[in-house]
Write an enzyme that holds these catalytic residues in place. Structure first.
Site, PDB file in Angstrom:
ATOM      1  N   ASP A   1       2.485   3.646  -8.150  1.00 30.08           N
ATOM      2  CA  ASP A   1       2.577   3.565  -6.696  1.00 30.08           C
ATOM      3  C   ASP A   1       3.920   4.130  -6.243  1.00 30.08           C
ATOM      4  O   ASP A   1       4.974   3.629  -6.619  1.00 30.08           O
ATOM      5  CB  ASP A   1       2.456   2.098  -6.261  1.00 30.08           C
ATOM      6  CG  ASP A   1       2.216   1.926  -4.772  1.00 30.08           C
ATOM      7  OD1 ASP A   1       2.856   2.657  -3.988  1.00 30.08           O
ATOM      8  OD2 ASP A   1       1.407   1.071  -4.392  1.00 30.08           O
TER       9      ASP A   1
ATOM     10  N   CYS B   1      -1.027   3.614   0.935  1.00 33.45           N
ATOM     11  CA  CYS B   1      -1.685   3.090  -0.274  1.00 33.45           C
ATOM     12  C   CYS B   1      -3.211   3.137  -0.249  1.00 33.45           C
ATOM     13  O   CYS B   1      -3.840   3.870  -1.010  1.00 33.45           O
ATOM     14  CB  CYS B   1      -1.221   1.658  -0.529  1.00 33.45           C
ATOM     15  SG  CYS B   1       0.556   1.515  -0.828  1.00 33.45           S
TER      16      CYS B   1
ATOM     17  N   LYS C   1      -3.261  -2.769 -10.368  1.00 34.29           N
ATOM     18  CA  LYS C   1      -3.474  -2.510  -8.945  1.00 34.29           C
ATOM     19  C   LYS C   1      -4.601  -1.502  -8.715  1.00 34.29           C
ATOM     20  O   LYS C   1      -4.604  -0.418  -9.277  1.00 34.29           O
ATOM     21  CB  LYS C   1      -2.175  -1.988  -8.318  1.00 34.29           C
ATOM     22  CG  LYS C   1      -2.269  -1.801  -6.805  1.00 34.29           C
ATOM     23  CD  LYS C   1      -0.912  -1.494  -6.206  1.00 34.29           C
ATOM     24  CE  LYS C   1      -0.993  -1.428  -4.682  1.00 34.29           C
ATOM     25  NZ  LYS C   1       0.326  -1.238  -4.054  1.00 34.29           N
TER      26      LYS C   1
ATOM     27  N   HIS D   1      11.484  14.783  15.756  1.00 34.28           N
ATOM     28  CA  HIS D   1      10.161  14.760  16.368  1.00 34.28           C
ATOM     29  C   HIS D   1       9.825  13.306  16.717  1.00 34.28           C
ATOM     30  O   HIS D   1      10.213  12.379  16.002  1.00 34.28           O
ATOM     31  CB  HIS D   1       9.137  15.319  15.375  1.00 34.28           C
ATOM     32  CG  HIS D   1       7.777  15.514  15.953  1.00 34.28           C
ATOM     33  ND1 HIS D   1       6.876  14.472  16.121  1.00 34.28           N
ATOM     34  CD2 HIS D   1       7.148  16.627  16.395  1.00 34.28           C
ATOM     35  CE1 HIS D   1       5.757  14.945  16.645  1.00 34.28           C
ATOM     36  NE2 HIS D   1       5.893  16.247  16.824  1.00 34.28           N
TER      37      HIS D   1
ATOM     38  N   ASP E   1      -0.425   7.287  -6.029  1.00 33.54           N
ATOM     39  CA  ASP E   1      -1.162   7.317  -4.764  1.00 33.54           C
ATOM     40  C   ASP E   1      -0.439   8.135  -3.705  1.00 33.54           C
ATOM     41  O   ASP E   1      -1.053   8.730  -2.827  1.00 33.54           O
ATOM     42  CB  ASP E   1      -1.443   5.895  -4.258  1.00 33.54           C
ATOM     43  CG  ASP E   1      -0.192   5.027  -4.168  1.00 33.54           C
ATOM     44  OD1 ASP E   1       0.903   5.488  -4.568  1.00 33.54           O
ATOM     45  OD2 ASP E   1      -0.307   3.874  -3.699  1.00 33.54           O
ATOM     46  N   HIS E   2       0.887   8.180  -3.774  1.00 32.56           N
ATOM     47  CA  HIS E   2       1.705   8.957  -2.842  1.00 32.56           C
ATOM     48  C   HIS E   2       3.119   8.980  -3.393  1.00 32.56           C
ATOM     49  O   HIS E   2       3.374   8.475  -4.498  1.00 32.56           O
ATOM     50  CB  HIS E   2       1.681   8.347  -1.436  1.00 32.56           C
ATOM     51  CG  HIS E   2       1.920   6.869  -1.427  1.00 32.56           C
ATOM     52  ND1 HIS E   2       3.158   6.315  -1.712  1.00 32.56           N
ATOM     53  CD2 HIS E   2       1.085   5.821  -1.203  1.00 32.56           C
ATOM     54  CE1 HIS E   2       3.077   4.999  -1.653  1.00 32.56           C
ATOM     55  NE2 HIS E   2       1.827   4.669  -1.354  1.00 32.56           N
TER      56      HIS E   2
END
Length: 506
Positions: A44, A84, A132, A255, A317-318
């Site tokens: 993760d 997630c 997980k 931004h 996941d990222h």
């Protein structure tokens, strides 16, 4: 050599095996060999840029390096949604987020959704999962859900604690994230006690929480999940001199979406270079601990003689911004947040190879089916990675033709501080045309806004008279309680707009 205990020795054994003359962890592929076992390790929040130059110079990751020597690293692997549950829903379904409608950490796949693991089990694979998962609906905290639903409300509230570091343990303590180590132990024992006896192939999944930041105290200055925690053992694996301090745009130049993210993550205050360097160093140390768990799995496969029959895949996941763009966590399409690691090794696959093609987590589903020799459904968003891993022309093996050639070019602006959209409107138009060919994003955006409103209304109604008390004491409580009426009125105005819009439709 420093006495590092059994983990250090296991890592050393891997390195020696990798460096041995003519060493190969598996035989060359035969024409008609049995289906391979598969091990998928998903962590993760690991920044994929740490798996190749120059990012890999910041921390020692011997298990990842082992996979690179005996397998393939994808240089441009991305999450489909940098948060997630939605990213994992894409991985387990093979479908883009707008198709799964996994809009936040509360909304993922239905519990009975048929995943690639279900299909592999149906076709004769032994299956096992540890750790997980987080790809089905209904998880994560109430606060996390409400924060996602109210993004359209006209207020700004800090939802996280100020990111902080914490050193724990001593120079020989390598088991810091105990939950992950326990799940790794379970996976290792399963390999040694059960998988080794199978006559049919197996698929093993191990999900790790690391290197995701740890929860901070709920109340007080550092509420939220914003603690980068490690021990001296892992911190010594980090090369402080190689740590790059990210450049930031001024708050006024940011931004609006970036400013919102930075503010809600409690990152708009002042940070010294030492604070930023430490946050990044502790994060890299947490990545080193993650790498060691991967190494335990590889060692177990080697010790049981299964490594030569098993395809090993490592991804996340990222990523993790680790103070890039004045943010930690993910929830951004900047490189640190969206770039994921993807390494694959196994029998018959290319070794010591780097693949520049753009790939993403939806490619895991068709890849798993391809490995298991299961027909791949034509409605998937992803494409099998096996042709790339075996040097086959994709158009010759995929009925759908070659994967899309969407590309990214960050070489001139690696820190992503320059907005080129203003300078190149024709390019923007061309990219927008491609995007609209994939997804009707105005329609999807409208659907998400409607979903958020309806979910919030249902939640509010379920609380009855307790609503004011409950909403005031979510993670944003420190800001909310300073002017409770103001924020309740902002929500009432938002809900009033919903009613007005509904009446206009009538």
């Amino acid at each position: 050599m420093r006495d590092g205990g059994p983990l250090e020795l296991a890592g050393l054994a891997l390195l020696l095996m990798a460096a041995g003359a003519g060493a190969r962890p598996w035989p060359a592929a035969a024409g008609d060999q049995p289906r391979s076992n598969v091990v998928l390790v998903v962590c993760d929040s690991l920044d994929g840029r740490l798996t190749f130059l120059p990012g890999n110079q910041t921390v020692d990751l011997p298990s990842i390096n082992f996979m690179k020597r005996h397998g393939t690293v994808f240089l441009n692997a991305y999450t489909n949604s940098p948060i997630c549950c939605p990213s994992r829903a894409a991985m387990w379904s093979g479908l883009f987020t707008h198709i799964t409608e996994s809009w936040n950490n509360f909304k993922g796949l239905d519990p009975d959704y048929v995943t690639w693991m279900d299909l592999m089990e149906k076709h004769g694979y032994h299956t096992q999962k540890f750790g997980k998962l987080d790809f089905t609906s209904g998880h994560h905290s109430v606060s996390n859900r409400v924060e996602a639903w109210t993004r359209d409300v006209n207020f700004l509230l800090r939802q996280e604690g100020r990111p902080m570091v914490k050193l724990t343990g001593h120079r020989k303590q390598f088991r810091v994230m105990e939950t992950d180590w326990q799940n790794t132990d379970k996976a290792v024992n399963w390999i040694k006690e059960e998988a080794v006896n199978f006559t049919q192939p197996f698929i093993l999944y191990l999900g790790l929480n690391l290197p995701h930041p740890y929860p901070s105290p709920y109340a007080g200055e550092n509420f939220g999940s914003s603690t980068f925690l490690t021990s001296p053992y892992w911190l010594e694996k980090v090369n402080y001199e190689a740590i790059k301090i990210p450049k930031w745009s001024s708050l006024s130049e940011m931004h609006p979406v970036d400013y919102y993210s930075s503010y809600t993550k409690n990152c708009t205050g002042e940070f010294t270079k030492e604070e930023v360097r430490n946050i990044r160093a502790f994060y890299y140390a947490m990545c080193a601990e993650t790498d060691a768990m991967l190494g335990e799995i590889i060692s177990a496969l080697r010790d049981t003689g299964l490594l030569g029959k098993t395809i090993v895949i490592f991804t996340a996941d990222h990523g993790e911004l680790a103070m890039e763009h004045r943010q930690f966590y993910k929830m951004s399409m900047y490189e640190g947040s969206s770039h994921v690691p993807l390494l694959v090794m196994g029998p018959g696959l290319r070794e010591q190879h780097q693949i520049p093609n753009i790939v993403s987590l939806v490619d895991i589903y068709p890849t798993m089916l391809d490995i298991a020799r299961i027909p791949v459904p034509q409605n998937l968003s992803g494409y099998s990675l096996m042709p790339l891993l075996r040097e086959k022309a994709e158009s010759k093996v995929s009925p759908r033709g070659p994967r899309p050639s969407w590309v990214l070019n960050l070489t001139a602006d690696p820190e992503e501080l320059t907005n080129l959209a203003i300078k190149f409107p024709a390019t923007v138009h061309s990219l927008d045309k491609i995007l609209r060919s994939i997804i009707n994003y105005p329609k999807v955006s409208s659907s998400v806004h409607e979903y958020n409103k309806q979910q919030f209304i249902s939640w509010k109604q379920s609380l009855g008279q307790n609503y004011s008390s409950v909403i005031a004491n979510l993670r944003w409580h420190q800001d909310w309680l300073k002017d409770q009426k103001k924020y309740e009125n902002a929500i009432d105005k938002w809900l009033g707009q919903i009613l007005t819009g509904s009446l206009e439709k009538l």
